[in-house]
Design an enzyme around this catalytic site. Structure first.
Site: not given
Length: 294
Positions: A16, A144
């Site tokens: 990410k 996240d």
């Protein structure tokens, strides 16, 4: 997501990357409010699950050595969270994680692993759960995790749970670099000089790399100065990337992984080769971002 003849389900837990990260406030419970443009790379860890006589969790890969295999690992916690919710369907499983992403490196490795575990196990166990409910189940594992469950270009707000999908976004050729520095995200937030920054500028229509770089030039990673204070060697990674003449370079998340954008895959590969030759002990990967539906 791939299923083998022995019913093993395997999928990538992608890196990410925070292309831009603005810290816009802080809640009373201490969580910081963020505004972040996030993309996902084609490169990442690989997680496999299959039904078994008893639960097991094993690790391999260049960054798997020494990681915990108990319930302090987010993959195990993801399995257990699903099992608490769907006990009758959650039969014993063997989970294996090939760890290719550096640990504590600002590219969401643990959260992406947890999201991959949630996705793979719901498929293996035949659990019919909406994306919204799965994200709610994943949020306590880490802020996240919901965006990693989404896995496509997005803007994340709040503590990361308020997600706006970006329907059209060009593919970015990238190089990821980590010189071995590990950074504690809570420590980075603790030394922030300012927590009430403006949100990201409105996202215009972005059709090419020049558009993206122009937009990113109006943004920042507000964690960089704090990370630089705690780990000055982050500048070694940034300078090494700048020396390859990318379109732009920036730190992802709280560090210590930095990324650079290049005009094409060949230029990115050339830059990565040069960096590996000059810094053989560093984590260096040429990759690209995923695009919608791919």
């Amino acid at each position: 997501m791939l299923a083998s003849p022995d019913h093993t389900i395997s999928l990538i837990a992608p890196a990410k990357i925070n292309l831009a990260l603005h810290v816009t406030g802080r809640r009373e419970d201490g969580y910081h409010l963020l505004d972040s443009l996030v993309v996902f790379a084609r490169f990442g860890d690989r997680l496999s699950v299959r039904k078994a006589a008893a639960d097991s969790f094993t690790l391999s890969g260049p960054y798997g050595t020494g990681l915990p295999v108990d319930d302090t690992n987010l993959v195990v916690r993801a399995r257990d969270a699903l099992r608490r919710q769907y006990g009758e369907q959650a039969t014993p499983v063997a989970i294996h994680l090939e760890k290719h992403l550096p640990v504590a490196s600002g590219i969401g490795g643990g959260s992406s692993d947890a999201a991959a575990a949630l996705r793979a196990l719901t498929a293996l166990w035949g659990i019919d759960v909406s994306p919204v409910k799965l994200a709610a189940l994943g949020l306590p594992l880490g802020a996240d995790v919901p965006m990693c469950l989404h896995g496509e270009t997005l803007i994340a707000r709040g503590i990361g749970e308020d997600i706006e999908r970006i329907a059209a976004f060009p593919r970015l050729p990238l190089v990821l670099v980590n010189n071995g520095v590990t950074v504690s995200t809570p420590q980075v937030f603790s030394v922030l000089a300012r927590r009430d920054n403006p949100p990201l500028p409105r996202l215009p229509s972005l059709t090419c790399l020049d558009d993206i770089c122009t937009y990113l030039g109006q943004t920042e990673n507000h964690l960089f100065a704090a990370t630089e204070t705690l780990a000055p060697s982050i500048n070694d990674s940034m300078q090494a990337l700048r020396d390859t003449n990318p379109l732009m370079a920036r730190m992802s998340g709280s560090g210590g992984t930095c990324f650079a954008i290049y005009p094409d895959d060949e230029t990115a590969e050339t830059a990565a080769t040069r960096l590996r030759q000059s810094q053989p002990s560093w984590f260096v990967v040429a990759t690209s971002t995923t695009v919608e539906g791919n």
